[in-house]
Design an enzyme around this catalytic site. Structure first.
Site, PDB file in Angstrom:
ATOM      1  CB  VAL A  96     -26.954  24.442 -28.307  1.00 19.20           C
ATOM      2  CG1 VAL A  96     -25.846  23.395 -28.188  1.00 19.20           C
ATOM      3  CG2 VAL A  96     -27.909  24.074 -29.434  1.00 19.20           C
ATOM      4  CD  GLU A 178     -21.138  28.174 -34.513  1.00 17.14           C
ATOM      5  OE1 GLU A 178     -20.006  28.204 -34.013  1.00 17.14           O
ATOM      6  OE2 GLU A 178     -22.089  28.826 -34.054  1.00 17.14           O
ATOM      7  N   GLY A 320     -24.393  31.567 -31.195  1.00 19.13           N
ATOM      8  CA  GLY A 320     -24.071  30.451 -32.085  1.00 19.13           C
ATOM      9  C   GLY A 320     -24.476  29.134 -31.449  1.00 19.13           C
ATOM     10  CD  GLU A 321     -23.170  27.076 -27.369  1.00 20.09           C
ATOM     11  OE1 GLU A 321     -24.217  26.533 -26.955  1.00 20.09           O
ATOM     12  OE2 GLU A 321     -22.301  27.523 -26.601  1.00 20.09           O
ATOM     13  N   GLY A 322     -26.071  26.795 -32.402  1.00 18.87           N
ATOM     14  CA  GLY A 322     -27.352  26.264 -32.851  1.00 18.87           C
ATOM     15  C   GLY A 322     -28.501  26.765 -31.998  1.00 18.87           C
TER      16      GLY A 322
END
Length: 352
Positions: A96, A178, A320-322
């Site tokens: 990210v 996240e 995920g992570e954004g």
């Protein structure tokens, strides 16, 4: 504070939505030729109360937390990976961070509920906030993940961090992200309860579970919901019993964006579980939410359908992570650019 935020969220301008729809249909192109870009641009006009929306300053709020249910064998990775990933986020190595730098977007990592002591971290390239509410949640197959007060503090802390940076960086859009090994399990539990789905409909392999792992994950969620009996009509109860610290904080980020009357691009499965909590607190927040993408987790589609939110992208992602939300950012920027700068037929002097 949370009650004040929730009750002060206002619906985006219907006046500007009407004006934007009118302009959008007259742009110098065949009618609505840019497809969903028109809808996105119209919503941005409504949120910003302007027919010349512009997205300039953005940030990804990566909320971190650990989960006691990992001890049930629901994750393909050990919990210590959460700690290892802190260094990657803080030193521009996480995916990210690479994507966000390309979009000139800030990355802000916040420790809301990791198991590890992060209070002494002092050298890093990205913004870091240590606001730990819990040292990891409890194993929710044996007891509630958090107390009610802890759940409220997680939401409040996420909102406070976000509101602070919105002001500090003059943000006009925020992005959710996240980090936390095992966090697809509480997310699936929240999704199961809120959308009234079966556990089997909601869960997948996460970041690479075996078939046996999926079965363990299924049974853990069923046991947690049966044991804790979360109240469908009480989002704080759901979050405290089967949720996670970072999920609560992301819900706070979403509420803060809506309160500030700016859009929020929600990332994948975990972030959308947080969006469900925020939505249950105040349904008007969905007017500010743009779903960045639809992840590979089976339940993500059901969550998005519940929120009546069509994803901007569908790239078969599951990181995920954004990351998915950051990729969607440029689409929103271009939608704003389109309605702001493409002339109408009349403005271009073309009379049909």
């Amino acid at each position: 504070m949370i009650n004040n935020i929730v009750k002060n969220i206002k619906t985006p301008s219907r006046k500007y939505l009407h004006l934007a729809k009118s302009r959008s249909g007259k742009l110098l192109m065949p009618p609505m030729a840019m497809g969903r870009m028109h809808e996105i641009s119209e919503r941005l006009c409504s949120i910003y109360e302007s027919l010349k929306p512009e997205i300039r300053n953005s940030a990804v709020f990566v909320m971190a937390g650990d989960h006691g249910v990992v001890e049930e064998g629901v994750s393909a990775f050990p919990q210590d990976v959460t700690r290892m990933m802190f260094n990657a986020f803080l030193n521009d190595q996480a995916t990210v961070c690479i994507l966000a730098k390309h979009e000139n977007t800030k990355v802000i990592l916040s420790d809301i509920g990791s198991k590890f002591d992060t209070s002494n971290i002092s050298q890093f390239k990205n913004e870091f906030v240590s606001k730990k509410i819990v040292n990891g949640t409890k194993n929710f197959t044996k007891e509630p993940a958090m107390t009610r007060d802890e759940a409220i503090k997680c939401i409040q802390t996420g909102a406070e961090i976000t509101l602070n940076y919105i002001k500090k960086l003059n943000l006009d859009i925020v992005i959710t992200g996240e980090m936390g090994i095992g966090n697809t399990t509480p997310s699936a539990a929240i999704g199961t309860v809120v959308t009234n789905s079966t556990v089997e409909e909601m869960i997948g392999k996460g970041t690479g579970l075996s078939e046996e792992g999926v079965l363990r994950k299924t049974e853990a969620i069923k046991k947690a919901i049966s044991l804790n009996n979360p109240d469908l009509n009480n989002p704080i109860d759901i979050l405290s019993k089967v949720g996670g610290a970072e999920i609560g904080a992301i819900a706070g980020t979403i509420l803060a964006a809506a309160l500030s009357k700016i859009p929020v691009i929600v990332d994948g499965f975990i972030s959308t579980a947080a969006a469900l909590i925020a939505y249950k607190l105040n349904p008007d927040v969905k007017e500010y939410i743009f779903a960045g993408h639809c992840s590979e987790e089976p339940g993500h589609k059901k969550m998005l359908e519940f929120l009546q939110s069509e994803p901007v992208l569908n790239l078969n992602m599951r990181l995920g992570e954004g990351t998915g939300a950051v990729l969607a950012l440029n689409i929103l920027k271009q939608a704003a650019n389109m309605i702001s700068n493409v002339p109408t037929f009349e403005e271009a002097g073309i009379i049909l």
